[in-house]
Scaffold this active site. Structure first.
Site, mmCIF file in Angstrom:
data_model
loop_
_atom_site.group_PDB
_atom_site.id
_atom_site.type_symbol
_atom_site.label_atom_id
_atom_site.label_comp_id
_atom_site.label_asym_id
_atom_site.label_seq_id
_atom_site.Cartn_x
_atom_site.Cartn_y
_atom_site.Cartn_z
ATOM 1 N N ARG A 175 0.824 -1.233 0.000
ATOM 2 C CA ARG A 175 0.000 0.000 0.000
ATOM 3 C C ARG A 175 0.851 1.273 0.000
ATOM 4 O O ARG A 175 0.439 2.292 0.560
ATOM 5 C CB ARG A 175 -0.985 0.032 1.180
ATOM 6 C CG ARG A 175 -1.922 -1.145 1.244
ATOM 7 C CD ARG A 175 -2.865 -1.255 0.061
ATOM 8 N NE ARG A 175 -3.553 -2.515 0.117
ATOM 9 C CZ ARG A 175 -3.135 -3.611 -0.571
ATOM 10 N NH1 ARG A 175 -2.094 -3.562 -1.376
ATOM 11 N NH2 ARG A 175 -3.799 -4.738 -0.465
ATOM 12 N N SER A 225 -10.709 -1.203 3.624
ATOM 13 C CA SER A 225 -9.983 -1.568 4.847
ATOM 14 C C SER A 225 -9.447 -0.299 5.499
ATOM 15 O O SER A 225 -8.719 0.456 4.864
ATOM 16 C CB SER A 225 -8.800 -2.481 4.520
ATOM 17 O OG SER A 225 -9.273 -3.666 3.957
ATOM 18 N N GLU A 295 -4.744 2.697 6.871
ATOM 19 C CA GLU A 295 -4.481 2.638 5.431
ATOM 20 C C GLU A 295 -5.124 3.858 4.765
ATOM 21 O O GLU A 295 -4.657 4.370 3.764
ATOM 22 C CB GLU A 295 -5.081 1.343 4.861
ATOM 23 C CG GLU A 295 -4.922 1.209 3.360
ATOM 24 C CD GLU A 295 -5.382 -0.149 2.835
ATOM 25 O OE1 GLU A 295 -5.146 -1.169 3.518
ATOM 26 O OE2 GLU A 295 -5.972 -0.184 1.742
HETATM 27 C C1 FAD Z 1 -15.641 -0.945 -0.668
HETATM 28 C C2 FAD Z 1 -14.164 -0.731 -0.849
HETATM 29 C C3 FAD Z 1 -13.336 -1.812 -1.094
HETATM 30 C C4 FAD Z 1 -11.959 -1.618 -1.269
HETATM 31 N N1 FAD Z 1 -11.170 -2.697 -1.520
HETATM 32 C C5 FAD Z 1 -9.846 -2.535 -1.695
HETATM 33 C C6 FAD Z 1 -8.997 -3.662 -1.964
HETATM 34 O O1 FAD Z 1 -9.434 -4.784 -2.077
HETATM 35 N N2 FAD Z 1 -7.668 -3.427 -2.132
HETATM 36 C C7 FAD Z 1 -7.125 -2.175 -2.031
HETATM 37 O O2 FAD Z 1 -5.899 -2.024 -2.198
HETATM 38 N N3 FAD Z 1 -7.896 -1.094 -1.771
HETATM 39 C C8 FAD Z 1 -9.238 -1.242 -1.597
HETATM 40 N N4 FAD Z 1 -10.027 -0.155 -1.329
HETATM 41 C C9 FAD Z 1 -9.391 1.183 -1.154
HETATM 42 C C10 FAD Z 1 -9.280 2.019 -2.431
HETATM 43 O O3 FAD Z 1 -10.299 1.681 -3.363
HETATM 44 C C11 FAD Z 1 -7.913 1.865 -3.107
HETATM 45 O O4 FAD Z 1 -6.871 2.307 -2.261
HETATM 46 C C12 FAD Z 1 -7.829 2.651 -4.418
HETATM 47 O O5 FAD Z 1 -6.634 2.300 -5.083
HETATM 48 C C13 FAD Z 1 -7.861 4.168 -4.227
HETATM 49 O O6 FAD Z 1 -8.080 4.760 -5.490
HETATM 50 P P1 FAD Z 1 -8.775 6.190 -5.623
HETATM 51 O O7 FAD Z 1 -8.747 6.581 -7.058
HETATM 52 O O8 FAD Z 1 -10.106 6.191 -4.983
HETATM 53 O O9 FAD Z 1 -7.742 7.075 -4.813
HETATM 54 P P2 FAD Z 1 -8.030 8.260 -3.737
HETATM 55 O O10 FAD Z 1 -8.702 7.670 -2.564
HETATM 56 O O11 FAD Z 1 -8.700 9.384 -4.437
HETATM 57 O O12 FAD Z 1 -6.552 8.639 -3.401
HETATM 58 C C14 FAD Z 1 -5.703 7.716 -2.737
HETATM 59 C C15 FAD Z 1 -4.290 8.289 -2.725
HETATM 60 O O13 FAD Z 1 -3.797 8.345 -4.057
HETATM 61 C C16 FAD Z 1 -3.440 9.701 -4.423
HETATM 62 N N5 FAD Z 1 -3.820 9.845 -5.837
HETATM 63 C C17 FAD Z 1 -4.993 9.519 -6.439
HETATM 64 N N6 FAD Z 1 -4.912 9.728 -7.765
HETATM 65 C C18 FAD Z 1 -3.656 10.211 -8.026
HETATM 66 C C19 FAD Z 1 -2.969 10.614 -9.197
HETATM 67 N N7 FAD Z 1 -3.533 10.571 -10.403
HETATM 68 N N8 FAD Z 1 -1.698 11.069 -9.060
HETATM 69 C C20 FAD Z 1 -1.106 11.141 -7.846
HETATM 70 N N9 FAD Z 1 -1.708 10.760 -6.694
HETATM 71 C C21 FAD Z 1 -2.966 10.305 -6.783
HETATM 72 C C22 FAD Z 1 -4.228 10.580 -3.474
HETATM 73 O O14 FAD Z 1 -3.601 11.829 -3.299
HETATM 74 C C23 FAD Z 1 -4.230 9.729 -2.202
HETATM 75 O O15 FAD Z 1 -3.003 9.874 -1.542
HETATM 76 C C24 FAD Z 1 -11.408 -0.317 -1.171
HETATM 77 C C25 FAD Z 1 -12.247 0.775 -0.934
HETATM 78 C C26 FAD Z 1 -13.604 0.576 -0.769
HETATM 79 C C27 FAD Z 1 -14.494 1.768 -0.530
#
Ligand code: FAD
Length: 305
Positions: A175, A225, A295
């Site tokens: 992560r 998580s 996380e």
């Molecule tokens: C129901 C549910 C289930 C989930 N299951 C999992 C799972 O199985 N495994 C897992 O790993 N995660 C899981 N997650 C967490 C999450 O979906 C992941 O961490 C996902 O990768 C985050 O992506 P996001 O686009 O929403 O990022 P955000 O939440 O918008 O951002 C996360 C981080 O990435 C940075 N960021 C985002 N986009 C960029 C970019 N283009 N350039 C630079 N920095 C950027 C942000 O600044 C922040 O630090 C889950 C979440 C939910 C709600």
């Protein structure tokens, strides 16, 4: 620093801007006060323009994907949120590689992989994030992680340079990646997959979907998580063993279905969620000696506990 409305107005002449935008509209927790401005650039040039503008006007900025791993404070964020999501979702398949813009959702990319008979991304089909967020977090599930399929990323540096960085140089770990530390913005990525059997790919995606539906509280807003998996343990099991299943602070609750998730029961504030996280950490440490590490990323001000 100049008048807040003045810099937002100026930037709004060049890029689409939402002013005083409630962040609860942009996070899967459905929580978060207003960001001074939320920019929705349409091209990499506009992203560079926003970054340049923020530097020039001494404004902090934060990059947002789908906000699925994010808790924003009730007071919101004094600065600009740069969202790379709906306007950056191009997906191109070339042989066994997929070239994708950073705002594309993992589910859409996994679907494209399946449709073109490419295997390797099945693990990601149920993760509700963008490619950008997934690369930054090295998102993973069910034995797969982005590290296994990522070939390279295109990033915008703080200085406004566009660089192509091989995956090996991203220090992808559990992560984590080096991207936030370097202040890079992910514009796109190339994924390296393999030819596979379409039926098997679909079957695996369906199997994982079923597991998520059975085990995770998908009917309530959350950020997935809440805590990282501590070495040798499962966060959810530690929380359950500490007697915290269903533990509630205001509208925030340790999910009764999966103790690794904190859910918003409908009216949770960021303060509720944060208090709950801190209390869970404290009690788990007290009872098991294990230090849980969130996380979920924080944006805005949160009290130290
Ligand atoms: C129901 C549910 C289930 C989930 N299951 C999992 C799972 O199985 N495994 C897992 O790993 N995660 C899981 N997650 C967490 C999450 O979906 C992941 O961490 C996902 O990768 C985050 O992506 P996001 O686009 O929403 O990022 P955000 O939440 O918008 O951002 C996360 C981080 O990435 C940075 N960021 C985002 N986009 C960029 C970019 N283009 N350039 C630079 N920095 C950027 C942000 O600044 C922040 O630090 C889950 C979440 C939910 C709600």
């Amino acid at each position: 620093m100049q008048n807040k409305n003045e810099w937002i107005r100026k930037l709004g002449e060049q890029v689409e801007i939402l002013v005083a935008e409630p962040m609860k509209n942009h996070t899967t927790f459905r929580i978060g006060g207003p960001a001074d401005a939320l920019a929705l650039p349409k091209t990499p040039e506009e992203v560079a323009e926003v970054v340049h503008f923020c530097h020039e006007h001494a404004q902090p900025y934060y990059v947002l994907g789908n906000g699925s791993n994010l808790l924003v404070s009730d007071e919101g964020y004094r600065g600009l949120v740069l969202q790379l999501y709906r306007n950056f979702n191009d997906i191109q398949v070339n042989g066994e590689t997929i070239t994708v813009q950073s705002g594309a959702m993992l589910a859409a990319v996994a679907r494209t992989a399946y449709q073109t008979g490419l295997t390797g991304l099945e693990f990601a089909s149920g993760i509700p994030g963008t490619i950008g967020g997934a690369v930054v977090m090295n998102a993973g599930a069910y034995g797969g992680e982005m590290k296994n399929v990522l070939k390279e990323v295109t990033v915008l540096t703080k200085e406004g340079e566009v660089l192509v960085i091989p995956a090996k140089a991203l220090e992808l770990g559990y992560r984590t990646s080096v991207i936030p530390k370097n202040g890079w913005i992910v514009l796109g990525a190339v994924l390296q997959l393999k030819k596979g059997d379409q039926e098997q790919i679909l079957a695996r995606m369906e199997e994982l979907k079923e597991q998520r539906i059975t085990k995770q509280p998908l009917d309530l807003p959350s950020a997935g998580s809440t805590f990282k998996r501590p070495e040798g343990y499962f966060a959810g099991k530690l929380i359950m063993d500490a007697g915290l299943r269903g533990f509630t602070v205001g509208g925030a609750q340790v999910s009764e279905k999966h103790c690794g998730f904190v859910v918003n029961r409908g009216n949770a504030t960021a303060a509720d969620v944060w208090k709950l996280i801190c209390e869970v950490k404290r009690r788990v440490k007290e009872m098991t000696g294990v230090e849980l590490e969130p996380e979920v990323k924080l944006l805005g001000d949160f009290p130290q506990r």
